[in-house]
Design a protein around this motif. Structure first.
Motif, PDB file in Angstrom:
ATOM      1  N   GLY A  31      -8.497  -8.092  -6.777  1.00 23.65           N
ATOM      2  CA  GLY A  31      -8.406  -9.337  -6.025  1.00 23.65           C
ATOM      3  C   GLY A  31      -9.727  -9.742  -5.408  1.00 23.65           C
ATOM      4  O   GLY A  31      -9.923 -10.900  -5.042  1.00 23.65           O
ATOM      5  N   GLY A  32     -10.647  -8.773  -5.261  1.00 21.54           N
ATOM      6  CA  GLY A  32     -11.940  -9.055  -4.643  1.00 21.54           C
ATOM      7  C   GLY A  32     -12.170  -8.174  -3.434  1.00 21.54           C
ATOM      8  O   GLY A  32     -11.262  -7.493  -2.931  1.00 21.54           O
ATOM      9  N   ALA A  33     -13.398  -8.177  -2.946  1.00 21.08           N
ATOM     10  CA  ALA A  33     -13.789  -7.285  -1.857  1.00 21.08           C
ATOM     11  C   ALA A  33     -12.952  -7.488  -0.597  1.00 21.08           C
ATOM     12  O   ALA A  33     -12.673  -6.539   0.139  1.00 21.08           O
ATOM     13  CB  ALA A  33     -15.271  -7.484  -1.528  1.00 21.08           C
ATOM     14  N   ALA A  34     -12.539  -8.710  -0.344  1.00 23.29           N
ATOM     15  CA  ALA A  34     -11.778  -8.990   0.879  1.00 23.29           C
ATOM     16  C   ALA A  34     -10.476  -8.209   0.927  1.00 23.29           C
ATOM     17  O   ALA A  34      -9.994  -7.838   2.007  1.00 23.29           O
ATOM     18  CB  ALA A  34     -11.488 -10.482   0.982  1.00 23.29           C
ATOM     19  N   TYR A  35      -9.887  -7.917  -0.241  1.00 23.43           N
ATOM     20  CA  TYR A  35      -8.555  -7.326  -0.294  1.00 23.43           C
ATOM     21  C   TYR A  35      -8.564  -5.809  -0.165  1.00 23.43           C
ATOM     22  O   TYR A  35      -7.499  -5.194  -0.094  1.00 23.43           O
ATOM     23  CB  TYR A  35      -7.862  -7.692  -1.605  1.00 23.43           C
ATOM     24  CG  TYR A  35      -7.491  -9.139  -1.715  1.00 23.43           C
ATOM     25  CD1 TYR A  35      -6.254  -9.603  -1.264  1.00 23.43           C
ATOM     26  CD2 TYR A  35      -8.367 -10.073  -2.263  1.00 23.43           C
ATOM     27  CE1 TYR A  35      -5.904 -10.938  -1.368  1.00 23.43           C
ATOM     28  CE2 TYR A  35      -8.034 -11.411  -2.367  1.00 23.43           C
ATOM     29  CZ  TYR A  35      -6.799 -11.837  -1.917  1.00 23.43           C
ATOM     30  OH  TYR A  35      -6.462 -13.164  -2.015  1.00 23.43           O
ATOM     31  N   ASP A  36      -9.717  -5.190  -0.155  1.00 24.99           N
ATOM     32  CA  ASP A  36      -9.779  -3.735  -0.136  1.00 24.99           C
ATOM     33  C   ASP A  36      -9.459  -3.221   1.269  1.00 24.99           C
ATOM     34  O   ASP A  36      -8.315  -3.169   1.686  1.00 24.99           O
ATOM     35  CB  ASP A  36     -11.148  -3.272  -0.630  1.00 24.99           C
ATOM     36  CG  ASP A  36     -11.210  -1.775  -0.891  1.00 24.99           C
ATOM     37  OD1 ASP A  36     -10.171  -1.099  -0.768  1.00 24.99           O
ATOM     38  OD2 ASP A  36     -12.293  -1.264  -1.235  1.00 24.99           O
ATOM     39  N   TRP A  37     -10.471  -2.860   2.031  1.00 22.83           N
ATOM     40  CA  TRP A  37     -10.237  -2.402   3.405  1.00 22.83           C
ATOM     41  C   TRP A  37      -9.773  -3.539   4.307  1.00 22.83           C
ATOM     42  O   TRP A  37      -9.166  -3.305   5.364  1.00 22.83           O
ATOM     43  CB  TRP A  37     -11.506  -1.770   3.965  1.00 22.83           C
ATOM     44  CG  TRP A  37     -11.796  -0.417   3.402  1.00 22.83           C
ATOM     45  CD1 TRP A  37     -12.644  -0.127   2.382  1.00 22.83           C
ATOM     46  CD2 TRP A  37     -11.209   0.820   3.805  1.00 22.83           C
ATOM     47  NE1 TRP A  37     -12.642   1.228   2.128  1.00 22.83           N
ATOM     48  CE2 TRP A  37     -11.777   1.832   2.994  1.00 22.83           C
ATOM     49  CE3 TRP A  37     -10.288   1.182   4.780  1.00 22.83           C
ATOM     50  CZ2 TRP A  37     -11.436   3.170   3.123  1.00 22.83           C
ATOM     51  CZ3 TRP A  37      -9.948   2.523   4.916  1.00 22.83           C
ATOM     52  CH2 TRP A  37     -10.509   3.499   4.098  1.00 22.83           C
ATOM     53  N   GLY A  38     -10.031  -4.765   3.897  1.00 20.07           N
ATOM     54  CA  GLY A  38      -9.590  -5.892   4.713  1.00 20.07           C
ATOM     55  C   GLY A  38      -8.091  -5.909   4.941  1.00 20.07           C
ATOM     56  O   GLY A  38      -7.617  -6.394   5.977  1.00 20.07           O
ATOM     57  N   ALA A  39      -7.315  -5.383   3.985  1.00 21.48           N
ATOM     58  CA  ALA A  39      -5.865  -5.332   4.167  1.00 21.48           C
ATOM     59  C   ALA A  39      -5.484  -4.516   5.395  1.00 21.48           C
ATOM     60  O   ALA A  39      -4.453  -4.770   6.020  1.00 21.48           O
ATOM     61  CB  ALA A  39      -5.211  -4.740   2.921  1.00 21.48           C
TER      62      ALA A  39
END
Length: 537
Positions: free
Chosen positions: A362-370
């Motif tokens: 989904g992109g970098a935002a979806y990694d630890w950002g979740a």
């Protein structure tokens, strides 16, 4: 009340005064009422909490005889008194740390430890005639009754011999005990069959969920899906007797599968969850829930229409450092929280698995950002009004995810929050940096290493992922001109399988679900907008 709290949670009413929802993350399921409304609640067979005996009126007791549940707490004024026709002989014990022994014949107590610690004064008594014991305390090798329940006409009186005001984050386990008990539901004897789609390599999320379902009362691990024959074989070795298949559609043909855990890459979450819900299965999604708000809305709408549980394994809500921060913030330790800054990152080549591929992750935002955005929304108790984002692609060209992303969120009343994830950070920022009107709370990463000396290899120093250990927390508070106090915040004990324990309590007893899908939808809304903006940037 937080806009993130779903309105379909079960709730009880508390006779004023009561504690603020910001003091305890579980108190959002309670509603404040006055004496006038209290009798109406009981007449509707509702649940009413009376925090103190001094607030118990003859009118309430009289109304209770017509039905409903009245929960009465300690702080009684004399050692011998009556509650209607119930005679009490109370002994008052001072404030200390006590261990409550639970009556395991009570369905709500089945999945709790046999003893639960509480820091409070206690009011013990002899068992009233016709009463059913709930909790005891053992003093000098003798059990003394603390809590009990008894029929009063058509209603039920539930007496708890401890202080209502003690039910804050400091007594989190007892607070949760009460939350579960308030459901007054019967426990289903048969465990729910749990399966995982995407078993993965040894030690991965499939193994974790299988271990959790095998360890929590009321759950049973029954199946695993993985296209790899080797991984299916590993699942069978690690959990003998389970069903292993190559596709999730094959799994949905297995009758004993009642709960489907989706632990595949994020781009596949939506369709697998959709299929499982349509097949009448409860669904637990790994983070992120999905990739778009539209997908989240579709899943939430379908789950509600089917009467099924839909939730997300936001397991880091049970992390020790976050729970400690939540306790400090909700207790007013830094005053009015107005700014949150969070960070995760290092300077190293990103992994070359699907986690670093935009089309799958989904992109970098979806990694630890979740995780980090979820923490932020929970602490501030509301969704942001504006989300802005900026991304960098400057060094790691063989993977499609951004090298660094910054997400800024603006909230009502001027509050703000920033999250940064970076693979270009040779010196790490603090994991947490929270500012309030009375002080600042900061959390620093702790490197995790293990040193060994072996005959074969000599000195060996192993490094583990820096984000796995809880942060070291320091609180600084303004105490007056030129005076700032500093203290290290002690972490609460770990809560292994906290998510799954709450899930089992919810699915068996109907107690409040900790991770509501509407809450996670707000996280997805932030991540989707941040991803689109960072690509444009």
């Amino acid at each position: 009340m937080s806009s993130l709290i779903s309105s379909n949670q079960s709730s009880a009413s508390v006779l004023s005064p009561y504690w603020s929802p910001r003091r305890d993350h579980l108190s959002a399921s309670f509603k404040k009422v006055d004496h006038l409304d209290a009798t109406k609640i009981l007449r509707r067979d509702g649940k009413l909490i009376v925090p103190s005996y001094s607030m118990l009126t003859p009118e309430l007791l009289s109304t209770l005889r017509d039905g409903g549940n009245l929960f009465l707490f300690g702080s009684l004024e004399s050692e011998s008194t009556r509650i209607g026709d119930i005679e009490l002989n109370l002994d008052t014990l001072p404030t200390s740390e006590w261990y409550l022994k639970l009556n395991k014949d009570i369905p709500a107590f089945v999945r709790f430890p046999s003893e639960v610690p509480i820091l409070s004064s206690l009011y013990t008594c002899r068992t009233p005639e016709g009463a059913e014991p709930l909790t005891y305390v053992n003093i000098h090798m003798q059990d003394r009754l603390v809590s009990w329940r008894r029929a009063v006409g058509a209603g039920t009186l539930h007496f708890f011999g401890f202080d209502f005001d003690s039910l804050t984050c400091a007594n989190e386990e007892v607070r949760y005990l009460l939350e579960v008990y308030l459901t007054l539901s019967n426990n289903r004897p048969k465990p729910f069959g749990v399966s995982v789609v995407g078993y993965g390599p040894y030690g991965g999320m499939g193994y974790f969920h299988g271990s959790a379902a095998s360890s929590i009362e009321g759950l049973s691990f029954v199946g695993a899906v993985d296209p790899s024959p080797d991984r299916r074989a590993a699942a069978s070795r690690e959990f003998p007797g389970i069903t292993t298949v190559s596709t999730h559609k094959d799994l949905l043909e297995v009758d004993e599968v009642e709960v489907v855990v989706v632990a595949t890459p994020p781009s596949t979450h939506y369709q697998i969850a959709l299929d499982a819900l349509r097949a009448g299965r409860h669904v637990v999604l790994e983070k992120p829930m999905c990739l778009t708000v539209q997908e989240a809305d579709d899943l939430i709408e379908l789950a509600q229409a089917q009467g099924l549980v839909l939730t997300v394994n936001q397991n880091r809500r049970w992390d020790q450092d976050y729970r400690a921060i939540r306790e400090v913030v909700f207790a007013g330790g830094i005053g009015d929280l107005f700014n949150i800054e969070t960070f995760v990152g290092t300077f190293d080549h990103p992994c070359r698995a699907w986690h670093s591929d935009e089309g799958v992750s989904g992109g970098a935002a979806y990694d630890w950002g979740a995780h980090y955005v979820d923490w932020t929304l929970q602490l501030l108790g509301q969704a942001p009004t504006v989300v802005t984002s900026f991304g960098h692609k400057r060094r790691w060209y063989e993977v499609s995810n951004l090298d660094q992303i910054t997400i800024h969120m603006s909230f009502p009343e001027g509050r703000e929050a920033t999250f940064i994830q970076s693979d270009l950070a040779a010196i790490r920022k603090p994991k947490f940096y929270l500012q309030g009107t009375e002080g600042t709370l900061v959390g620093h990463y702790q490197p995790i290493t293990k040193e060994t000396v072996t005959q074969e290899h000599g000195y060996v120093k192993d490094y583990y992922h820096f984000a796995e250990a809880p942060a070291e927390l320091e609180l600084a508070r303004y105490e007056g001109p030129n005076r700032v106090s500093r203290q290290t915040i002690t972490l609460p004990p770990p809560k292994r399988y906290g998510f799954w324990r709450n899930f089992a309590d919810h699915i068996h007893l109907g107690s409040a679900l900790e991770v509501q899908p509407d809450q996670v939808r707000e996280v997805i809304a932030v991540l989707e907008q941040a991803h689109l903006q960072s690509k444009d940037g």
